[in-house]
Design a protein around this motif. Structure first.
Motif, short mmCIF file in Angstrom:
data_model
loop_
_atom_site.label_atom_id
_atom_site.label_comp_id
_atom_site.label_asym_id
_atom_site.label_seq_id
_atom_site.Cartn_x
_atom_site.Cartn_y
_atom_site.Cartn_z
N CYS A 124 0.83 -1.21 0.00
CA CYS A 124 0.00 0.00 0.00
C CYS A 124 0.86 1.25 0.00
O CYS A 124 1.99 1.27 0.53
CB CYS A 124 -0.91 0.02 1.23
SG CYS A 124 -2.18 -1.26 1.24
N ILE B 230 -10.96 -4.55 4.89
CA ILE B 230 -9.67 -4.06 5.39
C ILE B 230 -9.37 -4.67 6.76
O ILE B 230 -8.23 -5.06 7.05
CB ILE B 230 -9.67 -2.52 5.43
CG1 ILE B 230 -9.68 -1.96 4.01
CG2 ILE B 230 -8.46 -1.98 6.21
CD1 ILE B 230 -9.97 -0.49 3.91
N ASN C 7 -6.13 2.94 5.93
CA ASN C 7 -6.50 1.61 6.42
C ASN C 7 -6.36 1.51 7.94
O ASN C 7 -7.21 0.91 8.62
CB ASN C 7 -5.62 0.55 5.76
CG ASN C 7 -5.95 0.33 4.30
OD1 ASN C 7 -6.95 0.86 3.80
ND2 ASN C 7 -5.12 -0.43 3.60
#
Length: 688
Positions: A225, A318, A233
């Motif tokens: 990410c 997530i 997140n």
């Protein structure tokens, strides 16, 4: 008391077991009368301290000063040292069997244990794989499109040995009908050890929650990410965990077994959680045909169901990805393991990781413990130690019975039921008479992560397979190589693994004062758990049933509350105090356990002797042995965490606060008014 080892996807022992009879006729095995070593060594003590001011420091001060906490530990003391020594024994076994396993028959104990260790020691393969072996899990989660898909994923993960973040699901004995297994649901959903971290705004809690957020960001960055996406997140994960923490019951509330005993018809519980259709879900969790279910915290599931309805599925995805990454991180390549260590440093104060071979050993003990246990007891367990322990238990049970007969606050009716429960206590020492076989698990020498996943999958499905079967009371809850012991309310049994019967708790060459004050106090502690604020609610058969008169129950509560107030006033770190309600059961067990161990010791020949050994009388050696059992030091970070989650008081207070209520200790060490630990006789708490 419980050990916590982290492994992949995991957050979180052939002599028969004995139904000990209270006869008092069992004699200890003969052993040499010459003391080969100083079981109470003055060199470990700090004689400059007045025993009446701080007995823990008096008994242990020099040892603590000379034995600093290793960088890879958060505490160090008698239990930790013995666990470390035990790990070294296991490592020698594992090294030996990993060489034998190359030619051992497939499916044999040696092949499975040896190949699992060999696969875990292939650190080059672990580094090379990075996190590739969990990519399929992350990709599968990424394909979830709706709430049904999310719920299907929860079931898939659980039956395939992956820890589900949201809630716990397991087969347990029905507390009110212990001859049968029932499915139980329990609260979950948070990464930190206790809900209080999310709900408090003090400096310590904030430092821990900040470390968690950093850990989440780092893990998602390692997963590919961007910095912004990882931060986003982390916010989603943390906010969901805060909401779940608010829905959880506190540890103090859950000490009452009646609070967490909530039986529902499955069809009725569906009405409580309309987005979780348990009628359809349970077959997916491999638990079909259940008409009833236990729910430890119904309010949590009601709140979670509401969260499922209003929270975007993308946010839940997530959270699920975080669960996969978090559970795997300690066993992944170095960057993941280092991120976990940085987080753990703030949480517990540990500065470095345990050596790789020790971490692998702990994992094997956790997931394949009863195969490893068979090798362990064959090499290290002494039948003579078992015989002596049986004698100790019998004598301590007799002492408890005698004390109950003399109680001035309990009526004959309740006494009769208490004595019945004592007689019914089952004793398990050393190792099980039946071993778990881990049928169907194939261990490969070149697939550590796959091996762990297979074993965790086996463990879940074995547990669920118990539903509908007769309860097997021969099963053990810990392995023989575990340095620990426990009492089970539903089985009314005490369990002492082979590894526990070692110095400083026990030694065949030690005098009775040392053994009764050490392992005797611990045996007494476990027996008294059957009569603490929680255990007293279970009868001789193990069923959750009130066998007390109201008057006796009220008198018990008055005495128990004296301990609550005493421990609430004990300072641990600056403004932190012991939680007297959370630790009540353990404090009752310490006080009652040491009291009955001392009464049993008074029946030995040594207790009537004036012989001084290493400068101490028999009575003094008894209490010094108790104190050296709990000698330890702990990092402030770990102490702050344990105050929130650990039902045990800090070891210093387990030593000192317990002794202040035992008059024989005052006499043994001439404790007088004016000493800091002195309590007037009328103020000393006595329950059992």
């Amino acid at each position: 008391m419980k050990l916590k080892f982290w492994c992949f996807m995991l957050m979180v022992a052939l002599l028969p077991s004995v139904n000990a009879q209270v006869t008092g006729k069992t004699k200890p095995p003969k052993h040499k009368t010459t003391i080969r070593k100083k079981f109470i060594d003055p060199a470990n003590m700090d004689m400059s301290v007045n025993p009446g001011d701080d007995f823990f420091e008096y008994a242990n001060g020099t040892w603590i000063k000379n034995n600093p906490i290793p960088d890879n530990e958060n505490r160090w003391g008698s239990f930790a040292v013995l666990r470390h020594e035990n790990t070294q024994k296991l490592l020698r076994l594992l090294e030996e069997v990993s060489q034998q396993s190359v030619t051992a028959p497939k499916g044999s104990i040696e092949q499975r244990v040896g190949d699992l260790y060999a696969s875990g020691m292939d650190s080059l393969a672990i580094e090379r794989l990075g996190y590739s072996h969990i990519k399929p899990d992350l990709e599968r989660i990424g394909k979830i499109k709706d709430l049904n898909g999310l719920i299907n994923e929860l079931a898939f993960e659980r039956v395939n040995g992956i820890v589900v973040l949201l809630f716990g699901l397991e087969a347990v004995q029905d507390d009110k009908n212990v001859s049968k297994y029932i499915l139980r649901l329990s609260q979950g959903g948070i990464s930190l050890p206790d809900r209080a971290y999310y709900l408090q705004n003090d400096k310590r809690s904030k430092s821990v929650t900040d470390a968690l957020k950093t850990f989440i960001i780092t893990i998602f960055r390692l997963n590919g990410c961007s910095a912004d996406e990882a931060a986003k997140n982390a916010g989603i994960v943390y906010n969901l965990e805060v909401a779940l923490a608010k829905a959880q019951l506190s540890r103090v509330a859950m000490r009452d077994p009646n609070v967490i005993y909530n039986k529902f018809l499955v069809a009725d519980f569906v009405k409580v959680t309309p987005h979780l259709n348990w009628t359809a879900l349970l077959p997916m969790f491999h638990a079909p045909g259940q008409d009833s279910i236990l729910v430890s915290q119904p309010s949590f599931f009601k709140a979670t169901d509401s969260l499922l309805a209003v929270t975007p599925v993308e946010n839940w995805k997530i959270l699920l990805k975080w669960g996969i990454l978090r559970g795997a991180s300690p066993a992944l390549s170095s960057p993941f393991a280092q991120a976990y260590l940085a987080y753990k440093n703030v949480l517990t104060g540990e500065k470095t990781q345990l050596p790789h071979n020790e971490r692998v050993s702990h994992t094997i003990d956790e997931v394949l413990g009863q195969l490893l246990g068979q090798l362990y007891v064959k090499k290290y367990f002494s039948p003579a130690a078992r015989q002596y322990a049986v004698m100790l238990v019998n004598n301590i049970k007799i002492a408890l019975g005698d004390r109950i007969k003399r109680l001035d606050w309990m009526c004959p009716e309740t006494k009769e039921q208490a004595l019945k429960k004592i007689r019914a206590i089952t004793l398990k020492i050393g190792y099980p008479d039946k071993w778990e076989t881990y049928d169907g698990v194939i261990i490969k020498r070149d697939d550590y992560v796959g091996n762990i996943r297979s074993l965790l999958k086996w463990r879940y499905n074995f547990n669920i397979s118990l539903l509908g079967k007769p309860v097997d009371k021969t099963r053990w809850g810990i392995t023989p190589q575990t340095v620990n012991a426990y009492y089970s309310e539903t089985n009314n049994e005490i369990v002492f693994p082979a590894a526990m019967l070692q110095f400083p708790f026990f030694d065949l060459q030690a005098d009775d004062a040392v053994n009764y004050g050490g392992i005797g106090g611990i045996i007494g502690h476990e027996i008294i758990h059957g009569f603490d604020d929680k255990g007293r609610r279970y009868d001789a058969n193990g069923d959750l049933r009130n066998w007390w008169t109201k008057s006796d129950a009220d008198k018990f509560k008055i005495r128990a509350n004296q301990l609550v107030m005493q421990y609430n006033n004990l300072t641990v770190l600056d403004t932190l105090h012991v939680n007297g309600k959370l630790t009540l059961g353990e404090n009752i067990a310490d006080l009652g356990g040491l009291s009955i161990a001392y009464e049993a010791f008074l029946k030995t020949k040594q207790s009537r002797s004036a012989k001084v050994i290493d400068g101490f009388t028999p009575n003094q050696r008894f209490f010094l042995s108790w104190a050296q059992t709990w000698r330890s030091s702990e990092r402030p970070e770990a102490t702050a965490q344990n105050i929130l989650k650990d039902p045990h008081s800090p070891d210093k207070h387990r030593t000192n606060a317990t002794l202040t209520n035992i008059s024989a200790w005052y006499k043994a060490f001439n404790i007088k008014p004016g000493d800091k630990l002195y309590k007037k006789p009328e103020d000393r708490t006595r329950i059992w």
